[in-house]
Design a protein around this motif. Structure first.
Motif, PDB file in Angstrom:
ATOM      1  N   GLY A   1       1.009   1.588   9.536  1.00 24.76           N
ATOM      2  CA  GLY A   1       1.331   0.187   9.308  1.00 24.76           C
ATOM      3  C   GLY A   1       1.089  -0.149   7.854  1.00 24.76           C
ATOM      4  N   TRP A   2       1.111  -1.460   7.549  1.00 17.68           N
ATOM      5  CA  TRP A   2       0.873  -1.881   6.177  1.00 17.68           C
ATOM      6  C   TRP A   2       0.435  -3.332   6.140  1.00 17.68           C
ATOM      7  CZ3 TRP A   2       5.655  -0.665   8.183  1.00 17.68           C
ATOM      8  CH2 TRP A   2       6.583  -1.709   8.294  1.00 17.68           C
ATOM      9  N   ILE A   3      -0.142  -3.697   5.017  1.00 20.89           N
ATOM     10  CA  ILE A   3      -0.519  -5.077   4.732  1.00 20.89           C
ATOM     11  C   ILE A   3       0.014  -5.414   3.350  1.00 20.89           C
ATOM     12  CG2 ILE A   3      -2.782  -4.402   3.778  1.00 20.89           C
ATOM     13  CD1 ILE A   3      -3.907  -6.997   5.037  1.00 20.89           C
ATOM     14  N   ILE A   4       0.518  -6.640   3.198  1.00 21.90           N
ATOM     15  CA  ILE A   4       1.041  -7.063   1.905  1.00 21.90           C
ATOM     16  C   ILE A   4       0.565  -8.487   1.633  1.00 21.90           C
ATOM     17  CG2 ILE A   4       3.255  -7.716   2.980  1.00 21.90           C
ATOM     18  CD1 ILE A   4       4.570  -7.036   0.242  1.00 21.90           C
ATOM     19  N   ALA A   5       0.104  -8.701   0.416  1.00 21.28           N
ATOM     20  CA  ALA A   5      -0.436 -10.003   0.014  1.00 21.28           C
ATOM     21  C   ALA A   5      -0.341 -10.110  -1.508  1.00 21.28           C
ATOM     22  CB  ALA A   5      -1.881 -10.139   0.477  1.00 21.28           C
ATOM     23  N   ASN A   6      -0.796 -11.237  -2.055  1.00 21.30           N
ATOM     24  CA  ASN A   6      -0.738 -11.422  -3.502  1.00 21.30           C
ATOM     25  C   ASN A   6      -1.658 -10.429  -4.218  1.00 21.30           C
ATOM     26  OD1 ASN A   6      -3.435 -12.498  -3.714  1.00 21.30           O
ATOM     27  ND2 ASN A   6      -2.677 -14.495  -3.081  1.00 21.30           N
ATOM     28  N   ASP A   7      -1.550 -10.361  -5.525  1.00 20.35           N
ATOM     29  CA  ASP A   7      -2.275  -9.353  -6.297  1.00 20.35           C
ATOM     30  C   ASP A   7      -3.788  -9.450  -6.094  1.00 20.35           C
ATOM     31  OD1 ASP A   7       0.058  -8.308  -7.374  1.00 20.35           O
ATOM     32  OD2 ASP A   7       0.006  -9.601  -9.142  1.00 20.35           O
ATOM     33  N   GLU A   8      -4.307 -10.663  -6.131  1.00 16.63           N
ATOM     34  CA  GLU A   8      -5.755 -10.846  -5.997  1.00 16.63           C
ATOM     35  C   GLU A   8      -6.244 -10.360  -4.629  1.00 16.63           C
ATOM     36  OE1 GLU A   8      -9.087 -14.466  -6.109  1.00 16.63           O
ATOM     37  OE2 GLU A   8      -6.966 -14.885  -6.480  1.00 16.63           O
ATOM     38  N   LEU A   9      -5.532 -10.745  -3.579  1.00 19.74           N
ATOM     39  CA  LEU A   9      -5.926 -10.311  -2.239  1.00 19.74           C
ATOM     40  C   LEU A   9      -5.764  -8.798  -2.079  1.00 19.74           C
ATOM     41  CD1 LEU A   9      -4.482 -13.090   0.097  1.00 19.74           C
ATOM     42  CD2 LEU A   9      -6.888 -12.499  -0.223  1.00 19.74           C
TER      43      LEU A   9
END
Length: 372
Positions: free
Chosen positions: A232-240
């Motif tokens: 699977g994967w997770i995607i978020a903003n750079d800081e997160l």
């Protein structure tokens, strides 16, 4: 730290292997390795040769560049460094909750939903408010109710879109209003997006593309029919993403060289897989709609061409006892609704093989006649 037993997994672990007609799951018919390797024009032999020469080391820790490239294509605003490979969406959800939730935080979770999104925050010491789905609202929770339960200190809102177990979908308009509510207090939104609606004309953007504090998780397990590689994967903003990297080092090294190879190949050929799966969903959903229409002891809110559904049972028996007897006497497996804190209902996974679905529904109807 204490945590509740995972109701659905506990049920399936005990009863799944006894099923003759397993109509309890929420994946679309899993692909065989041979089917996967025949996707595209490369040919099975060429792909096997690529696998045979791979060194079985740790590989790419965060996911290979090829994997990140394919995942990025699923989003409008994605950069490869914002994508982290995980052990399924389960690992992605856990990573986000592990990194963000602290004792005393206020978390809101739609309910019922995938149990992780409720009980992991509780186990970390958060105060969790339940944002309840409503059958009268097509199994969607009320945005007005969300306005009543959100607080200035709300840290995180958890959603499962489409919803497990009901198959209900938050579309763009709904999500945009949800984002406005979250933005007013600066709350993050974690969206488990493993169930992609395979329905024409419905617009369901990832929360990552809608909201600067949106976190999207996904995997190849459900919509893409390859749960066996656990990617699977997770995607978020750079800081997160940088925060998640730190916590990820404590939970996972890599998904595995072979798993990454297969997941990348699957996503590269997602168009073929989605067309295969759209046909399965369309055909089987019509079968169940026709069955519900003629079965007097079952009703439902039809799912939005999503691989999970929730039926209401008109029986004078406790739901779990009913489901155990159903399995033992007919071989039909459902997930009783009390495993979602919804007695009187059951999860029906209609995206199994069509012949299993047909025989399972026939046996279920015969079993229901004892209550007439």
């Amino acid at each position: 730290m204490d945590i509740q037993a995972f109701g659905v997994e506990e049920w399936l672990n005990v009863w799944e292997n006894e099923a003759v007609y397993d109509i309890a799951g929420s994946s679309i018919v899993s692909m065989t390795l041979e089917e996967i390797l025949t996707l595209g024009s490369s040919g099975k032999e060429e792909l096997l040769n690529q696998v045979l020469v791979k060194t079985m080391n740790y590989g790419w820790i965060e996911g290979s560049p090829g994997f990140k490239e394919q995942v990025a294509k699923l989003y409008q605003k994605a950069k490869p460094n914002q994508i982290l490979q995980t052990n399924g969406a389960t690992g992605a959800n856990y990573l986000a909750l592990y990194a963000l939730v602290k004792p005393g935080d206020h978390v809101i979770s739609m309910y019922p939903t995938y149990q992780q999104l409720v009980d992991i925050p509780r186990s970390f010491g958060a105060e969790v408010s339940l944002w309840r789905i409503q059958e009268a609202n097509q199994w969607l929770p009320s945005l007005e109710e969300l306005r009543n339960i959100i607080r200035p200190d709300t840290k995180l809102i958890c959603i499962n879109n489409a919803n497990n177990p009901t198959g209900a979908v938050m579309d763009r308009n709904y999500l945009e209003e949800l984002v406005e509510i979250a933005r007013e207090v600066g709350a993050y939104i974690l969206s488990d997006e493993v169930y992609q609606p395979l329905e024409d004309g419905i617009d369901v953007p990832p929360i990552f593309d809608l909201y600067e504090k949106g976190i999207s998780t996904n995997s190849v397990s459900k919509t893409y029919s390859v749960p066996g590689v656990r990617v699977g994967w997770i995607i978020a903003n750079d800081e997160l993403s940088d925060l998640f990297r730190k916590y990820r080092d404590y939970t996972m090294i890599c998904a595995g060289v072979f798993d990454d190879f297969i997941a990348t190949h699957v996503l590269k050929h997602k168009k073929e897989i989605l067309e295969r799966n759209r046909q399965i969903v369309d055909h089987n959903l019509k079968l169940v709609k026709d069955w519900v229409a003629q079965e007097p002891r079952v009703s439902w809110v039809p799912p939005r061409h999503v691989s999970t559904s929730f039926i209401k049972l008109d029986v004078s028996e406790e739901t779990e006892r009913f489901c155990i007897r159903l399995l033992k006497e007919t071989g039909v497996l459902l997930v009783p609704g009390n495993r979602f804190d919804m007695p009187g209902y059951a999860r029906l996974g209609y995206c199994t093989r069509t012949e299993i679905l047909e025989k399972g529904l026939e046996a279920l109807s015969e079993f229901l006649r004892q209550y007439d």
